[in-house]
Design an enzyme around this catalytic site. Structure first.
Site, short mmCIF file in Angstrom:
data_model
loop_
_atom_site.label_atom_id
_atom_site.label_comp_id
_atom_site.label_asym_id
_atom_site.label_seq_id
_atom_site.Cartn_x
_atom_site.Cartn_y
_atom_site.Cartn_z
CG HIS A 132 26.52 34.41 -7.15
ND1 HIS A 132 25.21 34.84 -6.95
CD2 HIS A 132 27.29 35.52 -7.06
CE1 HIS A 132 25.21 36.15 -6.74
NE2 HIS A 132 26.46 36.58 -6.79
CG ASP A 144 26.40 31.90 -12.93
OD1 ASP A 144 26.54 32.87 -13.70
OD2 ASP A 144 26.39 32.01 -11.69
CD GLN A 162 32.78 36.90 -11.85
OE1 GLN A 162 33.70 37.49 -12.40
NE2 GLN A 162 31.94 37.52 -11.03
CE LYS A 202 29.11 40.06 -12.20
NZ LYS A 202 29.62 40.31 -10.86
CB CYS A 232 26.67 36.38 -3.57
SG CYS A 232 26.07 38.07 -3.39
#
Length: 403
Positions: free
Chosen positions: A119, A196, A199, A222, A360
């Site tokens: 991303h 990261d 998700q 999220k 993104c």
């Protein structure tokens, strides 16, 4: 089996929008009543600023705020509560890392390692704060089936990067990375590890002690929580080496016009008034979510994913970018020769909410030589009826666009 009907009834959104099929879950999740009620209750009954008030109302708000930190630390299995730093989201967490490490740990000539799947939030901050100071960015390529090339990863680790940062799950393709293996390999090469988890956090409960990464970031929205709140987890030894990105408020110990000294963790990295209601709402989301068996949720989403793959493959002209294996429930696809936005617009006309564009992840689409994709992302509250309605809408979109 997972009781999707009972789960879905916890969301007022579907009561207000009974005709909509919401499949934009990788962008943001809907919020259960437990979260909206917790946020509303704070503003209606407990609203006061935290940490600095001498009065009882402030002390009560502070107690709720810090209890939320304990809830989240316990959920992600952090060793210490102060290793949970509240941010406005994963993007803010990654910016804090890129800025904070560049001014302490990273030096000109060092290398950092990213992947082709990242991303923008895991690319741009490193360029802003590292690349311009002479830190070199290397990128792990993909295999032919759009999975990370682990052989190339190990070859790039041989260059001894100071830091390795990668996504737990691709926000475009939905592919789940072998994060534990990648962290172990990076640490064996002497690198600081950043994951990261924007998700990943909703797919499975993250375990910081088992994963053993140095930093992990995620956004509350999220994880069924409010927007505008997120978490930067870090091991104490590395958090203490971060230069704060923002100054002011509770992050100080003393201030003069000559010098400023910083507060202890976690406060030294939390400048200004925090998103108190958002933090409380995120803790409410986690407490609510833990009543459900995540294994059953994963099985339910896998059922939806496989049904969608099976149906989409029968539609002539649909090209699927994602792979069904090691997939968290996200599918990127295109209609041959058609712009993704045109496909999404026709689905929108049929009240099917998806996302179209480059998500993104421009470097990924440049790598794939594509101008974007339609993204379908499933959540636990989605049903097989949602899958079928989306497939019907997609089939009609193909007929309209290719007529």
């Amino acid at each position: 089996m997972f009781d999707v009907s009972s789960f879905r009834r916890q969301f007022a959104f579907f009561h207000h929008h009974p005709d909509w099929v919401y499949l934009d879950n990788a962008a943001t999740m809907q919020k259960p009543d437990a979260v909206t009620e917790a946020v509303s209750r704070f503003y209606q009954q407990d609203n006061s600023n935290v940490h600095r008030g001498a009065h009882q109302l402030s002390q009560q708000a502070t107690a709720q705020f810090e209890q939320a930190r304990q809830t989240i630390a316990h959920y992600i299995k952090a060793q210490y509560v102060h290793e949970v730093i509240f941010t406005s989201g994963a993007t803010a967490g990654l910016n804090q890392l890129a800025f904070g490490l560049m001014h302490t740990v990273l030096k000109p000539g060092d290398r950092i390692l990213l992947t082709q799947l990242e991303h923008h939030a895991n690319i741009v901050p490193w360029q802003l704060h590292c690349q311009r100071y002479g830190v070199i960015i290397d990128v792990v390529p993909l295999t032919a089936d759009r999975q990370l090339d682990l052989n190339a990863y190990q070859q790039l680790l041989a260059l001894k990067p100071k830091l390795v940062s990668f996504s737990h799950i691709s926000n475009v393709l939905g592919h789940i990375q072998p994060v534990q293996q990648m962290v172990a390999l990076a640490k064996a090469a002497g690198a600081i590890t950043v994951v990261d988890g924007a998700q990943g956090v909703v797919y499975q409960q993250p375990d910081m002690r088992q994963l053993d990464c140095d930093f992990y970031v995620f956004s509350g929205h999220k994880l069924y929580g409010p927007t505008g709140v997120g978490v930067l987890y870090g091991k104490t030894q590395w958090l203490e080496q971060l230069t704060p990105l923002c100054g002011g408020g509770e992050m100080i110990d003393s201030v003069s016009f000559v010098n400023t000294t910083f507060n202890n963790l976690p406060f030294r990295l939390e400048a200004g008034t925090p998103n108190i209601a958002g933090v409380i709402g995120l803790a409410a989301a986690i407490n609510w979510l833990q009543q459900y068996n995540n294994k059953l949720i994963i099985e339910h989403k896998s059922l939806l994913l496989n049904a969608f793959f099976q149906g989409a493959r029968q539609i002539k002209g649909v090209a699927i970018l994602s792979m069904p294996v090691h997939n968290a429930g996200i599918v990127a696809l295109n209609v041959d020769g058609e712009h993704p936005s045109d496909v999404a617009d026709i689905l929108n006309q049929q009240q099917v909410a998806v996302r179209a564009g480059q998500h993104c992840a421009m470097p990924l689409f440049d790598y794939l030589a594509l101008n974007g994709a339609v993204r379908v992302a499933f959540a636990a509250y989605n049903t097989l009826d949602d899958v079928n309605q989306c497939l019907l809408a997609l089939e009609q979109a193909v007929e309209i666009l290719t007529a």
